[in-house]
Write a protein that holds these residues in place. Structure first.
Motif, PDB file in Angstrom:
ATOM      1  N   ALA A  27      54.696 -35.725  86.651  1.00  0.00           N
ATOM      2  CA  ALA A  27      53.613 -35.819  87.634  1.00  0.00           C
ATOM      3  C   ALA A  27      54.069 -35.509  89.055  1.00  0.00           C
ATOM      4  CB  ALA A  27      52.995 -37.216  87.588  1.00  0.00           C
ATOM      5  N   ALA A  28      55.311 -35.836  89.367  1.00  0.00           N
ATOM      6  CA  ALA A  28      55.771 -35.710  90.755  1.00  0.00           C
ATOM      7  C   ALA A  28      56.968 -34.780  90.897  1.00  0.00           C
ATOM      8  CB  ALA A  28      56.108 -37.092  91.310  1.00  0.00           C
ATOM      9  N   ALA A  29      57.109 -33.811  90.012  1.00  0.00           N
ATOM     10  CA  ALA A  29      58.262 -32.899  90.076  1.00  0.00           C
ATOM     11  C   ALA A  29      58.333 -32.189  91.431  1.00  0.00           C
ATOM     12  CB  ALA A  29      58.205 -31.882  88.944  1.00  0.00           C
ATOM     13  N   GLY A  30      57.211 -31.727  91.944  1.00  0.00           N
ATOM     14  CA  GLY A  30      57.205 -31.014  93.230  1.00  0.00           C
ATOM     15  C   GLY A  30      57.672 -31.879  94.383  1.00  0.00           C
ATOM     16  N   PRO A  31      57.054 -33.030  94.601  1.00  0.00           N
ATOM     17  CA  PRO A  31      57.503 -33.894  95.700  1.00  0.00           C
ATOM     18  C   PRO A  31      58.951 -34.372  95.544  1.00  0.00           C
ATOM     19  CG  PRO A  31      55.307 -34.545  94.997  1.00  0.00           C
ATOM     20  CD  PRO A  31      55.795 -33.514  94.017  1.00  0.00           C
ATOM     21  N   ILE A  32      59.344 -34.693  94.308  1.00  0.00           N
ATOM     22  CA  ILE A  32      60.733 -35.123  94.096  1.00  0.00           C
ATOM     23  C   ILE A  32      61.681 -33.977  94.421  1.00  0.00           C
ATOM     24  CG2 ILE A  32      62.430 -35.867  92.374  1.00  0.00           C
ATOM     25  CD1 ILE A  32      60.098 -37.395  90.992  1.00  0.00           C
ATOM     26  N   ALA A  33      61.341 -32.774  93.994  1.00  0.00           N
ATOM     27  CA  ALA A  33      62.175 -31.608  94.282  1.00  0.00           C
ATOM     28  C   ALA A  33      62.310 -31.394  95.783  1.00  0.00           C
ATOM     29  CB  ALA A  33      61.592 -30.361  93.615  1.00  0.00           C
ATOM     30  N   GLY A  34      61.211 -31.574  96.508  1.00  0.00           N
ATOM     31  CA  GLY A  34      61.247 -31.400  97.951  1.00  0.00           C
ATOM     32  C   GLY A  34      62.159 -32.387  98.650  1.00  0.00           C
ATOM     33  N   LEU A  35      62.236 -33.595  98.111  1.00  0.00           N
ATOM     34  CA  LEU A  35      63.091 -34.628  98.707  1.00  0.00           C
ATOM     35  C   LEU A  35      64.551 -34.517  98.295  1.00  0.00           C
ATOM     36  CD1 LEU A  35      60.753 -37.723  98.213  1.00  0.00           C
ATOM     37  CD2 LEU A  35      61.330 -36.613 100.393  1.00  0.00           C
ATOM     38  N   THR A  36      64.802 -33.970  97.113  1.00  0.00           N
ATOM     39  CA  THR A  36      66.145 -34.037  96.524  1.00  0.00           C
ATOM     40  C   THR A  36      66.878 -32.706  96.431  1.00  0.00           C
ATOM     41  OG1 THR A  36      65.222 -33.739  94.302  1.00  0.00           O
ATOM     42  CG2 THR A  36      65.485 -36.024  95.094  1.00  0.00           C
ATOM     43  N   ASP A  37      66.199 -31.615  96.692  1.00  0.00           N
ATOM     44  CA  ASP A  37      66.751 -30.267  96.478  1.00  0.00           C
ATOM     45  C   ASP A  37      67.115 -30.016  95.013  1.00  0.00           C
ATOM     46  OD1 ASP A  37      66.434 -29.445  99.082  1.00  0.00           O
ATOM     47  OD2 ASP A  37      68.505 -29.847  99.673  1.00  0.00           O
ATOM     48  N   LEU A  38      66.393 -30.669  94.103  1.00  0.00           N
ATOM     49  CA  LEU A  38      66.550 -30.398  92.678  1.00  0.00           C
ATOM     50  C   LEU A  38      65.469 -29.410  92.259  1.00  0.00           C
ATOM     51  CD1 LEU A  38      67.212 -34.050  91.514  1.00  0.00           C
ATOM     52  CD2 LEU A  38      68.802 -32.126  91.249  1.00  0.00           C
ATOM     53  N   PRO A  39      65.754 -28.536  91.303  1.00  0.00           N
ATOM     54  CA  PRO A  39      64.759 -27.546  90.881  1.00  0.00           C
ATOM     55  C   PRO A  39      63.563 -28.201  90.170  1.00  0.00           C
ATOM     56  CG  PRO A  39      66.962 -26.966  90.077  1.00  0.00           C
ATOM     57  CD  PRO A  39      67.054 -28.337  90.650  1.00  0.00           C
ATOM     58  N   VAL A  40      62.367 -27.775  90.539  1.00  0.00           N
ATOM     59  CA  VAL A  40      61.146 -28.296  89.911  1.00  0.00           C
ATOM     60  C   VAL A  40      61.194 -28.125  88.395  1.00  0.00           C
ATOM     61  CG1 VAL A  40      58.636 -27.975  89.706  1.00  0.00           C
ATOM     62  CG2 VAL A  40      59.703 -28.055  91.965  1.00  0.00           C
ATOM     63  N   PRO A  41      61.575 -26.936  87.870  1.00  0.00           N
ATOM     64  CA  PRO A  41      61.597 -26.792  86.405  1.00  0.00           C
ATOM     65  C   PRO A  41      62.543 -27.793  85.724  1.00  0.00           C
ATOM     66  CG  PRO A  41      61.715 -24.638  87.432  1.00  0.00           C
ATOM     67  CD  PRO A  41      61.887 -25.655  88.530  1.00  0.00           C
ATOM     68  N   LEU A  42      63.684 -28.070  86.330  1.00  0.00           N
ATOM     69  CA  LEU A  42      64.619 -29.038  85.752  1.00  0.00           C
ATOM     70  C   LEU A  42      63.981 -30.419  85.683  1.00  0.00           C
ATOM     71  CD1 LEU A  42      67.523 -29.796  84.797  1.00  0.00           C
ATOM     72  CD2 LEU A  42      67.988 -30.340  87.187  1.00  0.00           C
ATOM     73  N   LEU A  43      63.361 -30.838  86.759  1.00  0.00           N
ATOM     74  CA  LEU A  43      62.710 -32.149  86.786  1.00  0.00           C
ATOM     75  C   LEU A  43      61.583 -32.222  85.768  1.00  0.00           C
ATOM     76  CD1 LEU A  43      62.603 -32.598  90.656  1.00  0.00           C
ATOM     77  CD2 LEU A  43      64.034 -33.894  89.058  1.00  0.00           C
ATOM     78  N   ARG A  44      60.732 -31.217  85.765  1.00  0.00           N
ATOM     79  CA  ARG A  44      59.580 -31.222  84.857  1.00  0.00           C
ATOM     80  C   ARG A  44      60.031 -31.174  83.396  1.00  0.00           C
ATOM     81  NH1 ARG A  44      56.018 -27.698  87.447  1.00  0.00           N
ATOM     82  NH2 ARG A  44      55.313 -29.488  88.622  1.00  0.00           N
ATOM     83  N   GLU A  45      60.992 -30.323  83.077  1.00  0.00           N
ATOM     84  CA  GLU A  45      61.456 -30.206  81.689  1.00  0.00           C
ATOM     85  C   GLU A  45      62.188 -31.458  81.241  1.00  0.00           C
ATOM     86  OE1 GLU A  45      63.529 -26.449  81.540  1.00  0.00           O
ATOM     87  OE2 GLU A  45      61.721 -25.395  82.166  1.00  0.00           O
ATOM     88  N   ALA A  46      62.943 -32.077  82.136  1.00  0.00           N
ATOM     89  CA  ALA A  46      63.592 -33.346  81.791  1.00  0.00           C
ATOM     90  C   ALA A  46      62.532 -34.397  81.483  1.00  0.00           C
ATOM     91  CB  ALA A  46      64.502 -33.809  82.921  1.00  0.00           C
ATOM     92  N   GLY A  47      61.483 -34.421  82.290  1.00  0.00           N
ATOM     93  CA  GLY A  47      60.396 -35.366  82.052  1.00  0.00           C
ATOM     94  C   GLY A  47      59.710 -35.127  80.718  1.00  0.00           C
ATOM     95  N   ILE A  48      59.435 -33.884  80.413  1.00  0.00           N
ATOM     96  CA  ILE A  48      58.786 -33.540  79.141  1.00  0.00           C
ATOM     97  C   ILE A  48      59.673 -33.935  77.968  1.00  0.00           C
ATOM     98  CG2 ILE A  48      58.042 -31.592  77.705  1.00  0.00           C
ATOM     99  CD1 ILE A  48      57.038 -30.295  80.367  1.00  0.00           C
ATOM    100  N   LEU A  49      60.972 -33.731  78.085  1.00  0.00           N
ATOM    101  CA  LEU A  49      61.925 -34.079  77.036  1.00  0.00           C
ATOM    102  C   LEU A  49      61.930 -35.582  76.754  1.00  0.00           C
ATOM    103  CD1 LEU A  49      64.228 -33.013  75.199  1.00  0.00           C
ATOM    104  CD2 LEU A  49      65.776 -33.496  77.082  1.00  0.00           C
ATOM    105  N   LEU A  50      61.658 -36.376  77.763  1.00  0.00           N
ATOM    106  CA  LEU A  50      61.696 -37.826  77.580  1.00  0.00           C
ATOM    107  C   LEU A  50      60.569 -38.353  76.696  1.00  0.00           C
ATOM    108  CD1 LEU A  50      62.805 -38.939  81.144  1.00  0.00           C
ATOM    109  CD2 LEU A  50      64.115 -39.120  79.016  1.00  0.00           C
ATOM    110  N   PHE A  51      59.447 -37.649  76.599  1.00  0.00           N
ATOM    111  CA  PHE A  51      58.337 -38.131  75.770  1.00  0.00           C
ATOM    112  C   PHE A  51      58.681 -38.165  74.279  1.00  0.00           C
ATOM    113  CE2 PHE A  51      55.785 -36.576  79.529  1.00  0.00           C
ATOM    114  CZ  PHE A  51      55.568 -37.843  80.047  1.00  0.00           C
TER     115      PHE A  51
END
Length: 127
Positions: A27-51
């Motif tokens: 849900a918050a991959a974009g804002p988290i990426a903006g704060l952390t300099d982590l790639p949005v796809p990495l955050l989103r895919e990690a989140g999807i993998l957790l389900f």
């Protein structure tokens, strides 16, 4: 309460935290990426993998020690991959902290899982 009696609550806690972190990352991959300099796809895919992992943990919680050992091992692999992601993505200080804190939390959950299963000795035959 014995260690074995704690296994199911620890597994349920693991599943709940996976669902929560997965939802946050998706849900918050974009804002988290903006704060952390982590790639949005990495955050989103990690989140999807957790389900699906959370569903596997729920399944394993009903099956006992064999699947729980696998869950603990996969959690430790997640920890290693998390620290590798720091080197690979080169996030800012907040990004390093974000990854490190969640990795240490997962390590703690894996440690609790192994403790409830009788510790390292029960798994390796040594120590």
């Amino acid at each position: 309460m014995t260690r074995q009696n704690l296994l199911r609550p620890v597994m349920l806690f693991d599943a709940a935290t996976c669902l929560g972190m997965g939802a946050l990352l998706v849900a918050a991959a974009g804002p988290i990426a903006g704060l952390t300099d982590l790639p949005v796809p990495l955050l989103r895919e990690a989140g999807i993998l957790l389900f699906p992992f959370a569903l596997f943990v729920l399944w394993a919680a009903r099956r006992g020690s064999g699947p729980a050992q696998l869950v603990a091992g996969l959690n430790l692999a997640w920890v290693a991959a998390s620290f590798a992601a720091i080197a690979w993505t080169q996030p800012n200080a907040l990004g390093i902290a974000f990854i490190a804190v969640q990795a240490l939390a997962v390590a703690g959950i894996a440690g609790l899982q192994l403790h409830t299963l009788g510790g390292w000795k029960a798994h390796t035959g040594s120590i």
